[in-house]
Design a protein around this motif. Structure first.
Motif, PDB file in Angstrom:
ATOM      1  N   LEU A 139      -1.621  58.053  31.400  1.00 56.74           N
ATOM      2  CA  LEU A 139      -1.738  56.668  31.868  1.00 56.74           C
ATOM      3  C   LEU A 139      -3.197  56.235  31.993  1.00 56.74           C
ATOM      4  O   LEU A 139      -3.486  55.044  32.123  1.00 56.74           O
ATOM      5  CB  LEU A 139      -1.037  56.506  33.222  1.00 56.74           C
ATOM      6  CG  LEU A 139       0.493  56.697  33.196  1.00 56.74           C
ATOM      7  CD1 LEU A 139       1.043  56.810  34.617  1.00 56.74           C
ATOM      8  CD2 LEU A 139       1.172  55.547  32.463  1.00 56.74           C
ATOM      9  N   SER A 140      -4.112  57.193  31.947  1.00 54.81           N
ATOM     10  CA  SER A 140      -5.540  56.894  32.069  1.00 54.81           C
ATOM     11  C   SER A 140      -6.016  56.090  30.865  1.00 54.81           C
ATOM     12  O   SER A 140      -5.742  56.440  29.714  1.00 54.81           O
ATOM     13  CB  SER A 140      -6.329  58.202  32.171  1.00 54.81           C
ATOM     14  OG  SER A 140      -7.709  57.955  32.198  1.00 54.81           O
ATOM     15  N   GLY A 141      -6.713  54.982  31.128  1.00 56.28           N
ATOM     16  CA  GLY A 141      -7.240  54.145  30.049  1.00 56.28           C
ATOM     17  C   GLY A 141      -6.219  53.189  29.469  1.00 56.28           C
ATOM     18  O   GLY A 141      -6.463  52.563  28.434  1.00 56.28           O
ATOM     19  N   GLU A 142      -5.072  53.059  30.130  1.00 58.80           N
ATOM     20  CA  GLU A 142      -4.015  52.161  29.640  1.00 58.80           C
ATOM     21  C   GLU A 142      -4.503  50.716  29.605  1.00 58.80           C
ATOM     22  O   GLU A 142      -5.199  50.265  30.506  1.00 58.80           O
ATOM     23  CB  GLU A 142      -2.784  52.280  30.547  1.00 58.80           C
ATOM     24  CG  GLU A 142      -1.568  51.538  30.041  1.00 58.80           C
ATOM     25  CD  GLU A 142      -0.345  51.761  30.926  1.00 58.80           C
ATOM     26  OE1 GLU A 142       0.774  51.498  30.453  1.00 58.80           O
ATOM     27  OE2 GLU A 142      -0.517  52.192  32.084  1.00 58.80           O
ATOM     28  N   GLY A 143      -4.131  50.001  28.570  1.00 58.53           N
ATOM     29  CA  GLY A 143      -4.494  48.591  28.447  1.00 58.53           C
ATOM     30  C   GLY A 143      -5.968  48.370  28.183  1.00 58.53           C
ATOM     31  O   GLY A 143      -6.567  47.399  28.641  1.00 58.53           O
ATOM     32  N   ALA A 144      -6.584  49.287  27.444  1.00 51.90           N
ATOM     33  CA  ALA A 144      -8.009  49.182  27.066  1.00 51.90           C
ATOM     34  C   ALA A 144      -8.949  49.268  28.259  1.00 51.90           C
ATOM     35  O   ALA A 144     -10.100  48.884  28.183  1.00 51.90           O
ATOM     36  CB  ALA A 144      -8.269  47.895  26.288  1.00 51.90           C
ATOM     37  N   MET A 182       6.384  58.058  40.650  1.00 60.54           N
ATOM     38  CA  MET A 182       5.857  58.697  41.857  1.00 60.54           C
ATOM     39  C   MET A 182       4.535  59.402  41.581  1.00 60.54           C
ATOM     40  O   MET A 182       3.617  59.354  42.396  1.00 60.54           O
ATOM     41  CB  MET A 182       6.892  59.681  42.419  1.00 60.54           C
ATOM     42  CG  MET A 182       8.118  58.992  43.022  1.00 60.54           C
ATOM     43  SD  MET A 182       9.407  60.146  43.541  1.00 60.54           S
ATOM     44  CE  MET A 182       8.684  60.765  45.071  1.00 60.54           C
ATOM     45  N   THR A 183       4.423  60.062  40.418  1.00 61.34           N
ATOM     46  CA  THR A 183       3.171  60.752  40.092  1.00 61.34           C
ATOM     47  C   THR A 183       2.059  59.770  39.724  1.00 61.34           C
ATOM     48  O   THR A 183       0.877  60.087  39.849  1.00 61.34           O
ATOM     49  CB  THR A 183       3.368  61.755  38.932  1.00 61.34           C
ATOM     50  OG1 THR A 183       3.962  61.079  37.821  1.00 61.34           O
ATOM     51  CG2 THR A 183       4.251  62.911  39.353  1.00 61.34           C
ATOM     52  N   ALA A 184       2.429  58.573  39.286  1.00 64.76           N
ATOM     53  CA  ALA A 184       1.432  57.568  38.889  1.00 64.76           C
ATOM     54  C   ALA A 184       0.913  56.755  40.070  1.00 64.76           C
ATOM     55  O   ALA A 184      -0.152  56.141  39.981  1.00 64.76           O
ATOM     56  CB  ALA A 184       2.033  56.617  37.852  1.00 64.76           C
ATOM     57  N   ASP A 185       1.646  56.741  41.166  1.00 65.98           N
ATOM     58  CA  ASP A 185       1.340  55.855  42.292  1.00 65.98           C
ATOM     59  C   ASP A 185      -0.069  56.039  42.856  1.00 65.98           C
ATOM     60  O   ASP A 185      -0.748  55.068  43.192  1.00 65.98           O
ATOM     61  CB  ASP A 185       2.367  56.057  43.413  1.00 65.98           C
ATOM     62  CG  ASP A 185       2.925  54.736  43.923  1.00 65.98           C
ATOM     63  OD1 ASP A 185       2.838  53.742  43.183  1.00 65.98           O
ATOM     64  OD2 ASP A 185       3.436  54.706  45.046  1.00 65.98           O
ATOM     65  N   GLY A 186      -0.518  57.289  42.960  1.00 61.52           N
ATOM     66  CA  GLY A 186      -1.803  57.574  43.602  1.00 61.52           C
ATOM     67  C   GLY A 186      -3.005  57.018  42.867  1.00 61.52           C
ATOM     68  O   GLY A 186      -4.083  56.884  43.450  1.00 61.52           O
ATOM     69  N   ARG A 187      -2.848  56.680  41.581  1.00 62.05           N
ATOM     70  CA  ARG A 187      -3.980  56.150  40.799  1.00 62.05           C
ATOM     71  C   ARG A 187      -4.154  54.650  40.979  1.00 62.05           C
ATOM     72  O   ARG A 187      -5.133  54.077  40.514  1.00 62.05           O
ATOM     73  CB  ARG A 187      -3.781  56.471  39.310  1.00 62.05           C
ATOM     74  CG  ARG A 187      -2.546  55.863  38.713  1.00 62.05           C
ATOM     75  CD  ARG A 187      -2.317  56.328  37.269  1.00 62.05           C
ATOM     76  NE  ARG A 187      -3.187  55.655  36.329  1.00 62.05           N
ATOM     77  CZ  ARG A 187      -2.912  54.478  35.770  1.00 62.05           C
ATOM     78  NH1 ARG A 187      -1.777  53.848  36.062  1.00 62.05           N
ATOM     79  NH2 ARG A 187      -3.743  53.934  34.914  1.00 62.05           N
ATOM     80  N   LEU A 188      -3.183  53.993  41.634  1.00 62.03           N
ATOM     81  CA  LEU A 188      -3.218  52.540  41.799  1.00 62.03           C
ATOM     82  C   LEU A 188      -3.877  52.137  43.110  1.00 62.03           C
ATOM     83  O   LEU A 188      -3.877  52.912  44.080  1.00 62.03           O
ATOM     84  CB  LEU A 188      -1.787  51.980  41.765  1.00 62.03           C
ATOM     85  CG  LEU A 188      -0.971  52.213  40.488  1.00 62.03           C
ATOM     86  CD1 LEU A 188       0.482  51.804  40.696  1.00 62.03           C
ATOM     87  CD2 LEU A 188      -1.587  51.444  39.325  1.00 62.03           C
ATOM     88  N   PRO A 189      -4.426  50.914  43.187  1.00 60.08           N
ATOM     89  CA  PRO A 189      -4.941  50.408  44.463  1.00 60.08           C
ATOM     90  C   PRO A 189      -3.796  50.356  45.487  1.00 60.08           C
ATOM     91  O   PRO A 189      -2.639  50.146  45.098  1.00 60.08           O
ATOM     92  CB  PRO A 189      -5.423  48.988  44.118  1.00 60.08           C
ATOM     93  CG  PRO A 189      -5.638  49.009  42.638  1.00 60.08           C
ATOM     94  CD  PRO A 189      -4.615  49.956  42.090  1.00 60.08           C
ATOM     95  N   PRO A 190      -4.085  50.544  46.787  1.00 61.43           N
ATOM     96  CA  PRO A 190      -3.029  50.588  47.806  1.00 61.43           C
ATOM     97  C   PRO A 190      -2.053  49.412  47.769  1.00 61.43           C
ATOM     98  O   PRO A 190      -0.850  49.592  47.976  1.00 61.43           O
ATOM     99  CB  PRO A 190      -3.817  50.599  49.122  1.00 61.43           C
ATOM    100  CG  PRO A 190      -5.110  51.267  48.756  1.00 61.43           C
ATOM    101  CD  PRO A 190      -5.410  50.808  47.364  1.00 61.43           C
ATOM    102  N   ASP A 191      -2.543  48.192  47.470  1.00 64.53           N
ATOM    103  CA  ASP A 191      -1.668  47.017  47.476  1.00 64.53           C
ATOM    104  C   ASP A 191      -0.740  46.951  46.255  1.00 64.53           C
ATOM    105  O   ASP A 191       0.198  46.154  46.223  1.00 64.53           O
ATOM    106  CB  ASP A 191      -2.501  45.736  47.549  1.00 64.53           C
ATOM    107  CG  ASP A 191      -3.440  45.585  46.350  1.00 64.53           C
ATOM    108  OD1 ASP A 191      -4.062  46.603  45.964  1.00 64.53           O
ATOM    109  OD2 ASP A 191      -3.542  44.478  45.803  1.00 64.53           O
ATOM    110  N   GLN A 192      -0.988  47.801  45.244  1.00 67.67           N
ATOM    111  CA  GLN A 192      -0.155  47.795  44.039  1.00 67.67           C
ATOM    112  C   GLN A 192       0.802  48.989  43.965  1.00 67.67           C
ATOM    113  O   GLN A 192       1.615  49.090  43.052  1.00 67.67           O
ATOM    114  CB  GLN A 192      -1.045  47.800  42.787  1.00 67.67           C
ATOM    115  CG  GLN A 192      -1.853  46.526  42.598  1.00 67.67           C
ATOM    116  CD  GLN A 192      -2.704  46.583  41.336  1.00 67.67           C
ATOM    117  OE1 GLN A 192      -2.389  47.291  40.378  1.00 67.67           O
ATOM    118  NE2 GLN A 192      -3.811  45.834  41.327  1.00 67.67           N
TER     119      GLN A 192
END
Length: 314
Positions: free
Chosen positions: A51-56, A147-157
């Motif tokens: 998921l790293s670098g998704e969407g350029a 669930m594994t992707a959640d930690g990479r997002l800002p808290p509000d997202q």
């Protein structure tokens, strides 16, 4: 049903007593779950890398090691086990279903004289069982990816799922039941590719090692052939795996999904992130494959021994 005779004497029909099919399926699922406890951090790193670098966007992680250290620093030791409940449910559903379907089909297609199915038929049985298991396990896969992707997002997202069951209930309620099977086609395709690649590459690798003259048909040869097979399987299945990961984690933007289909994922990844980005997370994926298989068989052997000692002896 097993007959009431000692293991040494065999059953009433003269055959040695074995555990019932239901117990074999149960142990298969439990063995996979036990192995998952040890390799879950590698699954998390692999998903974050994909998921790293998704969407350029700029890549969050340079390497798998960088991803692991970043997660430990930002989320702590518990952070690398995020999504463990989903990983366990995936094994409980996928592994048990795959084992059950394979056993049933194998027995149905075994000749009346006990002749087992040929290589191609066994490969077809394996791919069918893998695809069916993948379909049954897709809801747990969706929960695991999110669930594994959640930690990479800002808290509000962040979605903030408490556990796999909370994730499944919320996904069904907030996005509809069909969302639980989002990405089921690439998930099933990955299972087919993995089964086909493993079968073909393992037998070829083993034959190559034996023909080299440096190996004999022993555990060292089997281990080396397995590692080569794992390398081929990982390389073949990763582009399908990144499609699955991106689709299962995607959000709706202005009422439209981020990706139209699997082909759209492949095109966008290659266009914006480069061709070799299709193999993001290769190291943790490959590193997970071997230990998970070995640990699964170790746990399975121990459970079978315990069952025989407790229920089939005396």
């Amino acid at each position: 049903m097993a007959a009431t005779a000692s293991p040494g004497a065999g059953g009433v029909d003269g055959k040695p007593r074995t555990s019932p099919k239901s117990v074999k399926f149960l142990f298969g699922g439990l063995a996979g779950m036990g192995a998952t406890v040890f390799v879950q951090p590698l699954d998390l790193v692999k998903n974050r890398m994909q998921l790293s670098g998704e969407g350029a966007k700029t890549r969050e992680y340079k390497t798998s090691f960088h991803a692991l250290t970043s997660i430990l620093r930002a989320e702590g030791l518990r952070g690398i086990y995020t999504g463990l409940s989903a990983g366990l449910l995936r094994q409980a559903t996928y592994t048990t279903t795959r084992l059950g379907i394979y056993t049933v089909l194998f027995e149905r297609l075994t000749g009346a004289d006990g002749t087992p199915p040929g290589f191609l038929l066994k490969a077809l049985i394996g791919m069918t069982a893998g695809a069916t298991g993948a379909f049954v396990g897709t809801p747990a896969e969706v929960a695991l990816i999110r669930m594994t992707a959640d930690g990479r997002l800002p808290p509000d997202q962040r979605r903030g799922y408490k556990n796999v069951f909370n994730a499944l209930i919320r996904i069904a309620r907030e996005e509809g039941v069909p969302t639980l099977w989002r990405g089921c086609i690439p998930t099933m395709a990955r299972a087919v590719v993995v089964n086909a690649a493993q079968l073909a590459s393992y037998s070829q690798s083993k034959q190559f090692l034996l023909d080299s003259g440096y190996f004999s048909d022993n555990i060292l040869c089997h281990f080396c052939a397995s590692m080569i097979s794992g390398l081929v399987t990982t390389a073949a299945s990763m582009p399908v795996d990144i499609v699955k990961t991106r689709i299962q984690n995607m959000r709706m933007i202005d009422g439209k999904p981020e990706y139209k289909n699997g082909l759209d994922v492949l095109v966008k990844v290659v266009r914006y992130e480069g061709f070799f980005s299709l193999w993001k997370g290769f190291t943790p994926y490959y590193a997970r494959l071997g230990p998970h298989t070995v640990l699964t068989f170790i746990f399975l052997e121990q459970m079978n021994k315990a069952y025989k000692r407790l229920f089939l002896s005396g």
